[in-house]
Design an enzyme around this catalytic site. Structure first.
Site, mmCIF file in Angstrom:
data_model
loop_
_atom_site.group_PDB
_atom_site.id
_atom_site.type_symbol
_atom_site.label_atom_id
_atom_site.label_comp_id
_atom_site.label_asym_id
_atom_site.label_seq_id
_atom_site.Cartn_x
_atom_site.Cartn_y
_atom_site.Cartn_z
ATOM 1 N N ASN A 197 0.791 -1.203 -0.001
ATOM 2 C CA ASN A 197 0.104 0.030 0.237
ATOM 3 C C ASN A 197 0.801 1.178 0.176
ATOM 4 O O ASN A 197 1.865 1.206 0.777
ATOM 5 C CB ASN A 197 -0.999 -0.146 1.432
ATOM 6 C CG ASN A 197 -1.918 -1.349 1.249
ATOM 7 O OD1 ASN A 197 -2.535 -1.489 0.235
ATOM 8 N ND2 ASN A 197 -2.287 -1.736 2.221
ATOM 9 N N HIS A 236 6.650 -1.334 3.923
ATOM 10 C CA HIS A 236 6.339 -2.661 4.319
ATOM 11 C C HIS A 236 5.474 -3.538 3.138
ATOM 12 O O HIS A 236 4.505 -2.868 2.784
ATOM 13 C CB HIS A 236 5.637 -2.864 5.721
ATOM 14 C CG HIS A 236 4.196 -1.990 5.766
ATOM 15 N ND1 HIS A 236 4.193 -0.646 5.999
ATOM 16 C CD2 HIS A 236 2.954 -2.367 5.572
ATOM 17 C CE1 HIS A 236 2.934 -0.280 5.802
ATOM 18 N NE2 HIS A 236 2.346 -1.176 5.645
ATOM 19 N N HIS A 264 2.951 -6.542 2.806
ATOM 20 C CA HIS A 264 2.051 -7.581 3.514
ATOM 21 C C HIS A 264 2.152 -8.650 2.748
ATOM 22 O O HIS A 264 1.922 -8.830 1.491
ATOM 23 C CB HIS A 264 0.560 -6.885 3.197
ATOM 24 C CG HIS A 264 0.396 -5.643 3.905
ATOM 25 N ND1 HIS A 264 -0.552 -5.466 5.177
ATOM 26 C CD2 HIS A 264 0.641 -4.389 3.586
ATOM 27 C CE1 HIS A 264 -0.643 -4.433 5.533
ATOM 28 N NE2 HIS A 264 0.097 -3.801 4.591
#
Ligand code: AMP
Length: 113
Positions: free
Chosen positions: A86, A99, A101
């Site tokens: 994102n 990050h 996911h």
């Protein structure tokens, strides 16, 4: 970055269920899982999002993907898993430390919501 919660997890100043770590990356279970397996793979180095990366960060970003793929094997989700990045509030980014996911253990639909 002192105010960043993921930097605090990297520094072990904040608890997390760490499932993997090396010189470049840390991976831990998401606190609010969206699938039976939901792991966050992050760089030790702080950069806020994909928008803030530089060419020099490319090996780190590639490494995070390799870590995610290895964890997918370890967590036995290679039937089908999703790696999500994102970027920006409009895409749902809520923690501004880059990050990935890693999501698996259920069916995923396309296009993503
Ligand atoms: P994003 O919305 O893409 O920025 O993802 C941030 C993710 O971090 C969310 O899925 C949160 O559930 C997760 N999260 C936030 N704080 C923690 C924490 N302390 N430990 C583990 N996961 C967290």
């Amino acid at each position: 970055m002192t105010s960043c919660i993921f930097c605090k997890i990297v520094a072990k100043e904040m608890p997390a269920k760490i499932v993997y770590e090396d010189d470049t990356s840390v991976a831990f279970l998401d606190i609010n899982p969206q699938a039976p397996v939901h792991i966050l793979v992050i760089p030790r180095k702080h950069f806020a999002s994909a928008e803030e990366t530089e060419e020099a960060d490319a090996p780190v970003i590639g490494h995070l993907h390799r870590v995610a793929a290895k964890l997918a094997q370890e967590f036995k989700i290679t039937d089908g898993y999703r790696i999500v990045l994102n970027t920006g509030r409009g895409a749902g980014q809520s923690v501004f430390h880059f990050h990935l996911h890693l999501l698996g253990g259920r069916i995923f639909h396309w296009p993503a919501g």
